[in-house]
Design an enzyme around this catalytic site. Structure first.
Site, short mmCIF file in Angstrom:
data_model
loop_
_atom_site.label_atom_id
_atom_site.label_comp_id
_atom_site.label_asym_id
_atom_site.label_seq_id
_atom_site.Cartn_x
_atom_site.Cartn_y
_atom_site.Cartn_z
N LYS A 196 0.86 -1.18 0.00
CA LYS A 196 0.00 0.00 0.00
C LYS A 196 0.89 1.22 0.00
CE LYS A 196 -3.57 2.39 2.52
NZ LYS A 196 -4.55 2.33 3.58
N LYS A 249 -2.12 -1.63 -3.95
CA LYS A 249 -2.99 -0.45 -3.92
C LYS A 249 -2.15 0.80 -3.96
CE LYS A 249 -5.86 1.86 -0.65
NZ LYS A 249 -6.21 1.94 0.73
C1 PBG Z 1 -7.61 3.17 5.24
C2 PBG Z 1 -7.82 3.12 3.78
C3 PBG Z 1 -7.64 4.13 2.81
C4 PBG Z 1 -8.08 3.59 1.61
C5 PBG Z 1 -8.48 2.29 1.86
N1 PBG Z 1 -8.29 2.01 3.20
C6 PBG Z 1 -7.20 5.52 2.95
C7 PBG Z 1 -5.81 5.87 3.25
O1 PBG Z 1 -4.91 5.05 3.40
O2 PBG Z 1 -5.62 7.08 3.39
C8 PBG Z 1 -8.14 4.32 0.31
C9 PBG Z 1 -9.09 3.76 -0.69
C10 PBG Z 1 -9.40 4.65 -1.84
O3 PBG Z 1 -8.77 5.70 -2.06
O4 PBG Z 1 -10.32 4.30 -2.59
N2 PBG Z 1 -6.31 3.23 5.68
#
Ligand code: PBG
Length: 327
Positions: A196, A249
């Site tokens: 991520k 992601k």
């Molecule tokens: C929670 C989380 C996030 C997303 C998914 N889980 C936000 C972040 O990390 O700031 C983002 C998903 C999206 O942008 O569609 N940590």
């Protein structure tokens, strides 16, 4: 000259032969629809920046889940927006929290539909970070692990089929696995957000969930988009800790890592086509710059081709409808 490529192009001009030689087939049951469930919304609230996506009261989340099931989607992925936030993000592991209530409501009506839950604290903390912040402003990794494990357990108790930790703390997959196993939930798989990245493409999500960090950013715990080998290493650590599926992601700018992680982990791989990527397509389509349907099906097919078994997308319902029309 009879070039082999010319022959293949000719084959593809017939629909039957096109189908026969196609390498990648997108299917609705490979798609996951994210849902934002809100404890404060009295009715559906449009989300600025994400045309067509709403913050949902629990009853509406059940309706969306029913639609997802009817369209044959693979699963829904729940995010919670609590009525109140606090520094410890206690709404995340409250047995009567918004995700826990939504899970019970959805499972009561649709026991067959797979429900995945996002396990993180950022939607529940006043400071918007994904864990417990110490007085010196640094995140306390180990204290956060306990709260994440509690959150995952409360989701499993409320009926989650798969839990998906998205916080990026170190050791969270192992901590969650141990907690679930010791409480009788050894059958519940973990989908780890392994790679991520600290991304500009989460903007609309943070607006939707009210989780813009109040200070600093997430670069201390989310990954540098410049680092591919580190992403593979993180994923392999998650595998060692017991991850059952791994995720990359965002998706669009990370095709290389979708391929690399699928190969390196040999686990089912999910790609998250995130909020900013959705917003980009919507904006371009609204401006008349591209054909939304064609662009979305091309994107989702490409993620699949790159190596994603599962694609998480805000376009899931539309894509399922379009796929059934072309079939
Ligand atoms: C929670 C989380 C996030 C997303 C998914 N889980 C936000 C972040 O990390 O700031 C983002 C998903 C999206 O942008 O569609 N940590």
């Amino acid at each position: 000259m009879a070039f082999p490529t010319t022959r293949m192009r000719r084959l593809r001009s017939s629909p039957a032969l096109r189908g026969l030689v196609r390498e990648t087939e997108l299917r609705a049951d490979k798609l996951v629809l994210p849902l934002f469930v809100s404890q404060t919304a009295g009715e559906r609230e449009p989300i600025e920046g994400m045309v067509g996506i709403e913050r949902l009261p629990i009853s509406a989340a059940v309706q969306e889940a029913r639609e997802a099931a009817e369209l044959g989607l693979g699963a829904v992925l729940l995010f919670g927006i609590p009525a109140e936030k606090d520094p410890e993000g206690s709404g995340a592991y409250d047995e009567e929290g918004v995700v826990q209530l939504a899970l019970r409501a959805i499972k009561r009506e649709l026991p067959e539909l797979l429900v995945i839950t996002d396990v993180c604290l950022c939607e529940y903390t006043t400071h918007g970070h994904c864990g417990v912040v110490r007085e010196d402003g640094v995140l306390d990794n180990d204290e956060t692990l306990e709260l994440l494990a509690r959150t995952a357990l409360s989701h499993a108790r409320a009926g989650a089929d798969i839990v998906a930790p998205s916080d990026m703390m170190d050791g969270r997959v192992g901590a969650i696995r141990a907690e679930l196993d010791s409480e009788g939930f050894s059958h519940i798989p973990i989908l780890a957000y392994s790679a991520k990245f600290a991304s500009a493409f989460y903007g609309p999500f943070r607006e939707a969930a009210g989780s813009v960090p109040a200070f600093g950013d997430r670069r201390a715990y989310q990954m540098d988009p410049a680092n591919g080998r580190e992403a593979v290493r993180e994923a392999l650590l998650d595998v060692e800790e017991g991850a059952d599926m791994v995720m990359v992601k965002p998706a669009l700018a990370y095709g290389d890592l979708i391929r690399a992680l699928a190969r390196a982990t040999r686990l089912p791989l999910a790609a998250y086509n995130v909020s900013g990527e959705y917003a980009m397509v919507k904006a371009a389509a609204a401006a008349g710059a591209l054909d939304e349907r064609a662009a979305v099906l091309e994107i989702l097919t490409s993620l699949h081709r790159a190596g994603a078994d599962i694609v998480i997308t805000y376009h899931a319902k539309d894509a399922a409808k379009w796929l059934s029309q072309t079939a």
